[in-house]
Scaffold this active site. Structure first.
Site, PDB file in Angstrom:
ATOM      1  N   ARG A 113       0.806  -1.221   0.000  1.00 60.06           N
ATOM      2  CA  ARG A 113       0.000   0.000   0.000  1.00 60.06           C
ATOM      3  C   ARG A 113       0.843   1.277   0.000  1.00 60.06           C
ATOM      4  O   ARG A 113       0.599   2.190  -0.792  1.00 60.06           O
ATOM      5  CB  ARG A 113      -0.918   0.045   1.238  1.00 60.06           C
ATOM      6  CG  ARG A 113      -2.209  -0.680   1.048  1.00 60.06           C
ATOM      7  CD  ARG A 113      -2.601  -1.357   2.327  1.00 60.06           C
ATOM      8  NE  ARG A 113      -1.643  -2.414   2.621  1.00 60.06           N
ATOM      9  CZ  ARG A 113      -1.743  -3.654   2.158  1.00 60.06           C
ATOM     10  NH1 ARG A 113      -2.776  -3.998   1.462  1.00 60.06           N
ATOM     11  NH2 ARG A 113      -0.811  -4.570   2.419  1.00 60.06           N
ATOM     12  N   THR A 114       1.812   1.346   0.909  1.00 57.08           N
ATOM     13  CA  THR A 114       2.510   2.627   1.061  1.00 57.08           C
ATOM     14  C   THR A 114       3.329   2.937  -0.185  1.00 57.08           C
ATOM     15  O   THR A 114       3.207   4.022  -0.768  1.00 57.08           O
ATOM     16  CB  THR A 114       3.386   2.609   2.332  1.00 57.08           C
ATOM     17  OG1 THR A 114       2.597   2.098   3.395  1.00 57.08           O
ATOM     18  CG2 THR A 114       3.883   3.995   2.673  1.00 57.08           C
ATOM     19  N   LYS A 159      26.415  -4.581  -0.856  1.00 59.76           N
ATOM     20  CA  LYS A 159      27.887  -4.749  -0.829  1.00 59.76           C
ATOM     21  C   LYS A 159      28.460  -4.196   0.457  1.00 59.76           C
ATOM     22  O   LYS A 159      29.673  -4.147   0.640  1.00 59.76           O
ATOM     23  CB  LYS A 159      28.526  -4.003  -2.012  1.00 59.76           C
ATOM     24  CG  LYS A 159      28.054  -4.444  -3.366  1.00 59.76           C
ATOM     25  CD  LYS A 159      28.668  -3.520  -4.437  1.00 59.76           C
ATOM     26  CE  LYS A 159      27.934  -3.647  -5.760  1.00 59.76           C
ATOM     27  NZ  LYS A 159      28.224  -2.509  -6.655  1.00 59.76           N
ATOM     28  N   HIS A 209       4.255   5.756  11.697  1.00 58.36           N
ATOM     29  CA  HIS A 209       3.898   5.641  10.279  1.00 58.36           C
ATOM     30  C   HIS A 209       2.968   6.821  10.017  1.00 58.36           C
ATOM     31  O   HIS A 209       1.754   6.671   9.867  1.00 58.36           O
ATOM     32  CB  HIS A 209       3.206   4.294  10.056  1.00 58.36           C
ATOM     33  CG  HIS A 209       3.025   3.885   8.627  1.00 58.36           C
ATOM     34  ND1 HIS A 209       3.259   4.741   7.561  1.00 58.36           N
ATOM     35  CD2 HIS A 209       2.626   2.712   8.071  1.00 58.36           C
ATOM     36  CE1 HIS A 209       3.015   4.080   6.429  1.00 58.36           C
ATOM     37  NE2 HIS A 209       2.625   2.860   6.721  1.00 58.36           N
TER      38      HIS A 209
HETATM   39  N1   CP Z   1      -0.530  -0.057   5.765  1.00 55.63           N
HETATM   40  C1   CP Z   1       0.683  -0.299   5.229  1.00 55.63           C
HETATM   41  O1   CP Z   1       1.691   0.323   5.617  1.00 55.63           O
HETATM   42  O2   CP Z   1       0.698  -1.283   4.294  1.00 55.63           O
HETATM   43  P1   CP Z   1       1.986  -1.756   3.491  1.00 55.63           P
HETATM   44  O3   CP Z   1       2.906  -2.417   4.517  1.00 55.63           O
HETATM   45  O4   CP Z   1       1.498  -2.716   2.461  1.00 55.63           O
HETATM   46  O5   CP Z   1       2.656  -0.542   2.930  1.00 55.63           O
END
Ligand code: CP
Length: 319
Positions: free
Chosen positions: A62-63, A90, A140
């Site tokens: 998603r992100t 590396k 997040h």
């Molecule tokens: N909600 C979210 O961060 O999903 P992803 O880990 O798929 O980015």
């Protein structure tokens, strides 16, 4: 009443923590995302000539996907940077990697990393804007903005929210950012529901207490009782990847994995307006039979990620 916010306030800003923004700034971003959703053509060229570098040290659907789509829909470009094929393999340091990328003059870096604090580290090292796409169990912030956007979409206001946040509250970064964000709004009530081993960190609860947030903690066996009294539940999966490595982590994971699952049967006494949110990916914590009910909001929530990320790119990368 805080300072009046204007678009220019966001130019070249980093987004590392949701706490970097005032409530007025968060509200401005949410309103801007609404404009982006309603008038896509107005923003169809906002990123012309701009380049985004996604630096994903952890997996994402998603992100990374919604940031890339957001860039492409606004006529921007995205560097195809794959950490697994880069010279990090590396032994190059993170600092040297990001200093090199900075030298190529992209317009924005979006970073996800398994270590808490990595986004802040990169933001301190480079002069171009950095967006935290998730750092360890810490934060997040863009997920939190899309969560707030979704909550506002569901119930029109961010005041008087009555929400259960359930699952892995110890390692889940999205419950941490969301609880801190909701704490800014009037009269919010949060019910934290988790296994004993995965309770909300005590330092975060202390912050909520200082902000006079009305919250309670519950065991998983009380999930059904709790959701009958709330208007929203924010489910999360067990973050296996953040458990300690070795026998201790394996032991704890076995104790909590598959311990909770929201089933159709548990929804029989919820309020009609009740909705289920989830940052996704979901694994075993929601019965897939729920996906097609009116209660499921998680795919709409994921879609909102595009509007929020378009809005953020438009604000941060403005000329
Ligand atoms: N909600 C979210 O961060 O999903 P992803 O880990 O798929 O980015």
């Amino acid at each position: 009443m805080g300072k009046r916010v204007i678009k220019e306030d966001f130019r070249r800003r980093d987004i590392v923590s949701i706490e970097d923004f005032s409530t007025e700034e968060i509200n401005y971003i949410l309103e801007h995302a609404e404009k982006v959703e309603k008038n896509p053509m107005e923003f169809a060229n906002s990123m012309t000539g701009k380049i985004m570098v996604p630096l994903f040290f952890e997996n994402s659907t998603r992100t990374v996907g919604s940031f890339q789509i957001a860039m492409l829909k606004m006529n921007g470009k995205v560097l195809d940077f794959d950490v697994d094929r880069s010279s990090i393999q590396k032994g190059e340091t993170l600092k040297d990697t990001v200093k090199t990328i900075e030298a190529y003059e992209p317009d924005i870096i979006v970073v996800r990393h398994s270590d808490d604090g990595t986004a802040r580290f990169i933001a301190d090292v480079v002069d171009i804007p950095v967006i935290n796409a998730g750092d360890g169990k810490n934060q997040h912030p863009t997920q939190t903005l899309l969560d707030l956007y979704s909550i506002k979409q569901i119930r029109k206001s961010l005041d008087n929210v009555n929400i259960a946040i359930a699952g892995d509250l110890k390692y889940g970064r999205t419950p941490h950012s969301l609880a801190l964000a909701l704490a800014r709004y009037e009269n919010c009530k949060i019910s934290f529901v988790s296994p004993e081993y995965l309770k909300m960190p005590r330092d975060l609860l202390k912050k909520l207490k200082e902000k006079r947030v009305n919250f309670e903690e519950y065991g998983l066996e009380e999930l059904e009782k709790v959701i009958n009294q709330t208007e929203l539940v924010y489910m999360t999966r067990v973050q296996r990847e953040r458990f300690p490595e070795g026998p201790e982590g394996d032991f704890e994971y076995k104790k909590v994995s598959r311990q909770y699952c929201l089933t159709l049967d548990m929804l029989k006494n919820v309020k009609p307006e009740f909705r289920i949110m989830h940052p996704l990916p979901k694994v075993t914590e929601i019965d897939p039979k729920i996906d097609d009910t009116k209660y499921a909001y998680f795919f709409k929530q994921a879609k909102n990620g595009v509007y929020i990320r378009k809005a953020l790119l438009d604000l941060i990368c403005q000329n």
